[in-house]
Design a protein around this motif. Structure first.
Motif, short mmCIF file in Angstrom:
data_model
loop_
_atom_site.label_atom_id
_atom_site.label_comp_id
_atom_site.label_asym_id
_atom_site.label_seq_id
_atom_site.Cartn_x
_atom_site.Cartn_y
_atom_site.Cartn_z
N GLY A 1 13.69 60.79 -9.65
CA GLY A 1 15.10 60.80 -9.25
C GLY A 1 15.69 62.19 -9.36
N ASP A 2 15.01 63.16 -8.72
CA ASP A 2 15.41 64.57 -8.87
C ASP A 2 16.81 64.86 -8.34
N THR A 3 17.36 63.99 -7.48
CA THR A 3 18.71 64.24 -6.97
C THR A 3 19.76 64.08 -8.07
N VAL A 4 19.35 63.63 -9.26
CA VAL A 4 20.29 63.58 -10.37
C VAL A 4 20.80 64.99 -10.68
N PHE A 5 20.05 66.03 -10.28
CA PHE A 5 20.47 67.41 -10.51
C PHE A 5 21.30 67.95 -9.34
N SER A 6 21.39 67.20 -8.25
CA SER A 6 22.13 67.67 -7.07
C SER A 6 22.93 66.51 -6.49
N PRO A 7 23.99 66.07 -7.19
CA PRO A 7 24.79 64.94 -6.72
C PRO A 7 25.38 65.22 -5.34
N GLY A 8 25.45 64.16 -4.53
CA GLY A 8 25.98 64.31 -3.17
C GLY A 8 24.90 64.57 -2.14
N MET A 9 23.67 64.80 -2.59
CA MET A 9 22.56 65.02 -1.67
C MET A 9 21.77 63.73 -1.50
N PRO A 10 21.29 63.44 -0.28
CA PRO A 10 20.48 62.22 -0.08
C PRO A 10 19.11 62.37 -0.70
N ARG A 11 18.51 61.25 -1.04
CA ARG A 11 17.16 61.28 -1.57
C ARG A 11 16.19 61.71 -0.47
N VAL A 12 15.29 62.62 -0.83
CA VAL A 12 14.37 63.19 0.15
C VAL A 12 13.20 62.23 0.42
N PHE A 13 12.81 61.44 -0.59
CA PHE A 13 11.67 60.54 -0.45
C PHE A 13 12.07 59.13 -0.91
N GLY A 14 11.27 58.15 -0.49
CA GLY A 14 11.46 56.79 -0.96
C GLY A 14 10.57 56.52 -2.17
N VAL A 15 10.87 55.43 -2.87
CA VAL A 15 10.08 55.03 -4.03
C VAL A 15 9.79 53.54 -3.92
N THR A 16 8.52 53.16 -4.15
CA THR A 16 8.07 51.77 -4.07
C THR A 16 7.33 51.41 -5.34
N ALA A 17 7.50 50.17 -5.80
CA ALA A 17 6.73 49.69 -6.95
C ALA A 17 5.25 49.62 -6.56
N HIS A 18 4.42 50.40 -7.21
CA HIS A 18 2.99 50.41 -6.92
C HIS A 18 2.32 49.17 -7.50
N GLU A 19 2.83 48.74 -8.64
CA GLU A 19 2.46 47.48 -9.26
C GLU A 19 3.72 46.95 -9.94
N GLU A 20 3.65 45.82 -10.58
CA GLU A 20 4.82 45.29 -11.27
C GLU A 20 5.35 46.35 -12.24
N VAL A 21 6.65 46.62 -12.18
CA VAL A 21 7.18 47.77 -12.90
C VAL A 21 8.55 47.44 -13.48
N VAL A 22 8.83 48.04 -14.64
CA VAL A 22 10.14 47.98 -15.27
C VAL A 22 10.70 49.39 -15.30
N ILE A 23 11.90 49.56 -14.75
CA ILE A 23 12.55 50.86 -14.65
C ILE A 23 13.79 50.87 -15.53
N LEU A 24 13.99 51.94 -16.26
CA LEU A 24 15.25 52.17 -16.97
C LEU A 24 16.04 53.20 -16.17
N GLU A 25 17.22 52.78 -15.74
CA GLU A 25 18.02 53.58 -14.81
C GLU A 25 19.26 54.11 -15.51
N LEU A 26 19.38 55.44 -15.54
CA LEU A 26 20.51 56.11 -16.17
C LEU A 26 21.38 56.72 -15.08
N PRO A 27 22.67 56.38 -15.00
CA PRO A 27 23.52 56.95 -13.94
C PRO A 27 23.52 58.48 -13.97
N GLY A 28 23.47 59.07 -12.79
CA GLY A 28 23.42 60.52 -12.72
C GLY A 28 24.60 61.19 -13.38
#
Length: 230
Positions: free
Chosen positions: A84-111
Motif C-alpha cells: 500500500g505504498d500510496t499511503v505515502f502519497s495521498p490523493g494518488m491512485p493505486r498503480v497496481f492491483g492486489v489479489t489474495a494469493h491464498e486465504e489471507v488476513v489483512i490488517l488495514e491501517l488508514p493512511g
C-alpha cells in the motif's frame, strides 16, 4: 481463521519498526481486520484508497493487467509483509492491483492515521524511509537485470528480491510460496524456460523445489554465485 493479535502482528512489521511501544496502542485502535479467500480482489488498480496493509497470515500477489485482460504477477508478499505504498502519497491512485494469493488476513491501517502517527513519533521516519528506498532500489535493479543479465542471473536475482522484500532474508534458508509457472509469469518467460534454468540452480544446491514452494538454501551463496555471472 482465528483472530490475529493486532499489536503483535504490527510490531513484527518492519515498516513500523521505528515506532515506540506506546504507538502500537494507537495503531491497534485504528486497525481494521479484513479476511479474503484465495482469488478475491483486495483492491484494484486505479482505486483511491490510502491504507497501509500488513499481512497477518496467508499471501497476496501484486498484479498488473494489460488491455487484453492478461494478468501478470509482479510480487508475492507473505505474512508480516506490508503493501500500500500510496499511503505515502495521498490523493494518488493505486498503480497496481492486489489479489489474495491464498486465504489471507489483512490488517488495514488508514493512511491518514499512519501519517499522523509518523508526525507524532518522528523517530519512525528513518526506518520507513530506509525500507521505501530499498524497494525503489530493488525495482531499479530488476530493470537493470532485464536489460543486462542472462536468464540464470535474472532468475536468481528475482528470487533474492522476493526473499528480501518479504523480510525473510535473515541469513538462513528462505522459503518462497511460488510455483515455477508463477515465477515465469512474473518474469515474462515461458514455464519451460524457467524450469530448465532453475533446475540448474537446484543441481548446484542453491535452491530446493517443492510443490508450490521454492527454498533458497543460502541466499548469500546464491548472491555470490550470481556475481560471478556478471
Amino acid at each position: 481463521m482465528s483472530i490475529p493479535d493486532v499489536r503483535a502482528v504490527m510490531r513484527s512489521c518492519l515498516l513500523l519498526d521505528g515506532f515506540p511501544e506506546a504507538a502500537f496502542r494507537e495503531v491497534a485502535a485504528m486497525t481494521r481486520i479484513r479476511r479474503f479467500r484465495a482469488g478475491d480482489p483486495i483492491y484494484d488498480r486505479g482505486s483511491m484508497q490510502s491504507t497501509l496493509c500488513v499481512i497477518a497470515s496467508g499471501t497476496v500477489r501484486i498484479t498488473s493487467v494489460n488491455a487484453a485482460g492478461r494478468e501478470a504477477t509482479l510480487i508475492i508478499f507473505n505474512a508480516g509483509s506490508w503493501f500500500g505504498d500510496t499511503v505515502f502519497s495521498p490523493g494518488m491512485p493505486r498503480v497496481f492491483g492486489v489479489t489474495a494469493h491464498e486465504e489471507v488476513v489483512i490488517l488495514e491501517l488508514p493512511g491518514e492515521g499512519f501519517r499522523q502517527l509518523m508526525a507524532k513519533y518522528p523517530e519512525s521516519y528513518p526506518r520507513a524511509l530506509d525500507l521505501v528506498s530499498r524497494r525503489l532500489w530493488s525495482a531499479m535493479s530488476i530493470i537493470e537485470d532485464d536489460a543486462l543479465r542472462g536468464v540464470v542471473a535474472r532468475i536468481g536475482r528475482r528470487l533474492l528480491f522476493l526473499a528480501d522484500i518479504q523480510g525473510a532474508h535473515s541469513g538462513g534458508a528462505v522459503t518462497i510460496r511460488l510455483t515455477r509457472e508463477q515465477l515465469a509469469n512474473m518474469m515474462g518467460m515461458t514455464r519451460q524456460g524457467v524450469h530448465a534454468r532453475i533446475r540448474e540452480l537446484e543441481t548446484m544446491g542453491f535452491v530446493t523445489l517443492d510443490y508450490g514452494r521454492i527454498t533458497l538454501s543460502s541466499p548469500e551463496a546464491l548472491e555470490a554465485y550470481i556475481r560471478t555471472l556478471d
